[in-house]
Design an enzyme around this catalytic site. Structure first.
Site, PDB file in Angstrom:
ATOM      1  N   ASP A   1       0.855  -1.191   0.000  1.00  0.00           N
ATOM      2  CA  ASP A   1       0.000   0.000   0.000  1.00  0.00           C
ATOM      3  C   ASP A   1       0.888   1.238   0.000  1.00  0.00           C
ATOM      4  OD1 ASP A   1      -2.533   1.210  -0.010  1.00  0.00           O
ATOM      5  OD2 ASP A   1      -2.396   1.624   2.125  1.00  0.00           O
TER       6      ASP A   1
ATOM      7  N   HIS B   1      -3.713  14.239   0.743  1.00  0.00           N
ATOM      8  CA  HIS B   1      -3.951  13.381   1.916  1.00  0.00           C
ATOM      9  C   HIS B   1      -2.777  13.457   2.886  1.00  0.00           C
ATOM     10  CE1 HIS B   1      -5.208  10.028   4.389  1.00  0.00           C
ATOM     11  NE2 HIS B   1      -4.075   9.393   4.135  1.00  0.00           N
TER      12      HIS B   1
ATOM     13  N   GLU C   1     -10.638   4.178   3.577  1.00  0.00           N
ATOM     14  CA  GLU C   1      -9.674   4.910   2.776  1.00  0.00           C
ATOM     15  C   GLU C   1      -9.993   4.658   1.315  1.00  0.00           C
ATOM     16  OE1 GLU C   1      -5.720   5.636   5.502  1.00  0.00           O
ATOM     17  OE2 GLU C   1      -5.602   4.133   3.902  1.00  0.00           O
TER      18      GLU C   1
ATOM     19  N   GLU D   1      -9.282   4.266  -2.236  1.00  0.00           N
ATOM     20  CA  GLU D   1      -8.085   3.961  -3.013  1.00  0.00           C
ATOM     21  C   GLU D   1      -8.447   3.242  -4.303  1.00  0.00           C
ATOM     22  OE1 GLU D   1      -4.698   2.284  -1.100  1.00  0.00           O
ATOM     23  OE2 GLU D   1      -5.237   3.026   0.910  1.00  0.00           O
TER      24      GLU D   1
ATOM     25  N   ASP E   1      -9.094   0.577   1.919  1.00  0.00           N
ATOM     26  CA  ASP E   1      -8.109   0.139   2.902  1.00  0.00           C
ATOM     27  C   ASP E   1      -8.595   0.559   4.287  1.00  0.00           C
ATOM     28  OD1 ASP E   1      -5.728  -1.048   3.737  1.00  0.00           O
ATOM     29  OD2 ASP E   1      -4.702   0.870   3.798  1.00  0.00           O
TER      30      ASP E   1
ATOM     31  N   ARG F   1      -8.142   4.253  13.297  1.00  0.00           N
ATOM     32  CA  ARG F   1      -7.293   5.431  13.506  1.00  0.00           C
ATOM     33  C   ARG F   1      -6.725   5.520  14.922  1.00  0.00           C
ATOM     34  NH1 ARG F   1      -5.877   6.622   8.448  1.00  0.00           N
ATOM     35  NH2 ARG F   1      -7.655   7.131   7.125  1.00  0.00           N
TER      36      ARG F   1
ATOM     37  N   GLN G   1      -3.961   3.064  15.079  1.00  0.00           N
ATOM     38  CA  GLN G   1      -2.878   3.560  14.234  1.00  0.00           C
ATOM     39  C   GLN G   1      -2.077   4.667  14.926  1.00  0.00           C
ATOM     40  OE1 GLN G   1      -4.302   5.112  10.499  1.00  0.00           O
ATOM     41  NE2 GLN G   1      -2.270   5.549   9.703  1.00  0.00           N
TER      42      GLN G   1
ATOM     43  N   TYR H   1       1.891   3.538  15.153  1.00  0.00           N
ATOM     44  CA  TYR H   1       2.580   3.757  13.878  1.00  0.00           C
ATOM     45  C   TYR H   1       4.030   4.248  14.025  1.00  0.00           C
ATOM     46  CZ  TYR H   1       2.381   8.915  13.588  1.00  0.00           C
ATOM     47  OH  TYR H   1       2.569  10.268  13.780  1.00  0.00           O
TER      48      TYR H   1
ATOM     49  N   LYS I   1      -4.251  -1.488  10.137  1.00  0.00           N
ATOM     50  CA  LYS I   1      -4.540  -1.585   8.712  1.00  0.00           C
ATOM     51  C   LYS I   1      -4.818  -3.012   8.240  1.00  0.00           C
ATOM     52  CE  LYS I   1      -3.515   2.708   7.234  1.00  0.00           C
ATOM     53  NZ  LYS I   1      -4.324   3.519   6.329  1.00  0.00           N
TER      54      LYS I   1
ATOM     55  N   THR J   1      -8.967  -5.316   4.042  1.00  0.00           N
ATOM     56  CA  THR J   1      -8.838  -4.478   2.852  1.00  0.00           C
ATOM     57  C   THR J   1      -9.800  -5.043   1.819  1.00  0.00           C
ATOM     58  OG1 THR J   1      -6.508  -3.969   3.287  1.00  0.00           O
ATOM     59  CG2 THR J   1      -7.298  -3.622   1.051  1.00  0.00           C
TER      60      THR J   1
ATOM     61  N   GLU K   1     -10.146  12.889   7.379  1.00  0.00           N
ATOM     62  CA  GLU K   1     -10.046  14.225   6.779  1.00  0.00           C
ATOM     63  C   GLU K   1     -11.406  14.907   6.681  1.00  0.00           C
ATOM     64  OE1 GLU K   1      -7.089  13.919   3.219  1.00  0.00           O
ATOM     65  OE2 GLU K   1      -7.870  11.911   3.655  1.00  0.00           O
TER      66      GLU K   1
END
Length: 427
Positions: free
Chosen positions: A135, A142, A208, A210, A242, A246, A249, A253, A262, A266, A372
């Site tokens: 990914d 973004h 997400e 994508e 994806d 959050r 994450q 991360y 993640k 998916t 976002e």
């Protein structure tokens, strides 16, 4: 070899509804189970699924060099391994067979009953056996938005972002097709203001937006692929969600990037739209500044004008569109991503999946994630039923659609749609 299947004047003898994602100019590839419980490789025209295994058994691909069981398998991997010449020959042949003036199959009722299925009579499967999944993180908008929220509002992009297509290795075992529900994951999180983490169900599940691309066998180990050749090794594209947790994450991360936040799910759309079908929709991507290093430099049109839409549907309620974006906003192209991926000699195989990274545009309505759109939960999104969302609620269904349109030809991807369920409970 010309791409005769792209002729915009061609009509099919199969009925194709107006604004269908699957006119005869599309001819995507997928895998499905028929109502006779037979698994086969197929394509789609309008609201019909075409059994390519049966088409091959009845000798409609005569003259094209194919193994005897090429389309009688449960994945597209072997077909993809055959390379671009075979893909084009097969797609051109399918187009010719289903062209309105060709009586060969049109007037053979016995063969038609075997080969042509109603789409509601088939069950779509994952189209490829995905050995590896990478990914990327290639939308400047973004990356900027996330940087503003979590790092430095004045300098949101990390130093390397404008020089390399940043990516991470995902988990292929958690890739699912459209229609399969997922469970809210459990994990470690650090509550605001606390110094000790807790373990529990994620409270911040996100989509997400994508696109994904599927590769053929690209290289031998140690070999790198020049950027101007990279696209020859891309079979086609799918829609990709994806899913992200959050709060998990945010805690995990640093220092090595995404992990459990993640890899719990998916989702991809079941029909792979070939690069040949997308050829008429080429366009230029954003200007890259500073200029990339020589191995990533390219000129011309290396991205595609793909309109993208995300909707959220609470259970038994009407869906609300929350985002309208476009694949052309991506800063790094697929060719650059694949060239960079192989620049160290990393081997890429048939059926590997590459995710574009979240696709966000320049306006708030074109952002590609709830992170976002709600700006970290500070600005909830109101749905048509009057409820609000900061992130995704249990029993919400996230629906992603995508299509290209030029003059009278529309090439679409269908949809990737999955419902979020509460955490899994072992019985």
């Amino acid at each position: 070899m010309p791409i005769t299947a792209n002729n915009p004047k061609i009509k099919s003898w199969l009925d194709v509804p107006k604004n269908s994602d699957f006119p005869i100019q599309n001819i995507p590839f997928g895998v499905f189970i028929t109502k006779e419980d037979v698994i086969t490789i197929g394509t789609r025209i309008g609201d019909y699924a075409i059994d390519l295994g049966a088409l091959q058994q009845l000798n409609y691909f005569d003259g094209i060099e194919l193994t005897d069981d090429m389309f009688m398998q449960d994945t597209l991997n072997d077909f993809i391994s055959d390379g671009k010449k075979t893909w084009r020959l097969v797609r051109n042949r399918i187009s010719a067979i289903f062209e309105s003036s060709n009586p060969l199959l049109r007037d053979n009722i016995e063969h038609r009953d075997i080969i042509v299925c109603k789409i509601e009579d088939v069950e779509m499967q994952l189209p490829v056996l995905i050995g590896d999944y990478t990914d990327f993180y290639s939308s400047k908008e973004h990356a900027t938005n996330v940087g503003k929220m979590f790092r430095d509002a004045e300098n949101p992009l990390l130093a390397n972002w404008l020089h390399i297509p940043v990516g991470y290795h995902g988990r292929s075992s958690s890739i699912i097709p459209s229609g399969i529900p997922i469970h809210r994951p459990m994990g470690q999180m650090l509550p605001n203001g606390e110094t000790t983490p807790v373990f529990g169900a994620s409270r911040s599940i996100d989509f997400e937006l994508e696109m994904g691309f599927i590769t053929t066998d690209v290289n031998v180990m140690g070999e790198n692929i020049p950027v101007h050749q990279a696209e020859d090794y891309i079979f086609g594209m799918v829609l990709l969600n994806d899913w992200s947790a959050r709060d998990i994450q945010k805690w995990e991360y640093i220092p090595l990037g995404p992990f459990l936040a993640k890899n719990f799910a998916t989702s991809i759309s079941p029909w792979i739209v070939t690069m040949d079908a997308l050829e008429p929709f080429r366009t230029k991507g954003p200007k890259q500044n500073p200029n990339p290093l020589p191995y990533l430099q390219q000129n011309g049109k290396h991205t595609f004008d793909i309109n993208l839409e995300v909707a959220i549907a609470p259970e038994n309620e009407e869906a609300t569109i929350v985002s309208n974006s476009n694949f052309k906003y991506m800063y790094w192209s697929m060719s650059q991503q694949l060239a960079h991926h192989t620049s160290n000699g990393c081997r890429i195989n048939s059926g590997d999946l590459m995710g574009s990274g979240t696709i966000s545009g320049p306006t708030t309505s074109s952002f590609g994630s709830m992170l976002e759109l709600s700006w970290g939960g500070k600005n909830p999104i109101e749905l048509k039923n009057g409820t609000e969302r900061k992130f995704i609620n249990d029993y919400d269904t996230v629906i992603i659609n995508g299509f290209c349109k030029k003059n009278e030809v529309r090439i679409g991807f269908g949809e990737v749609s999955n419902k979020l369920l509460p955490p899994f409970v072992r019985k």
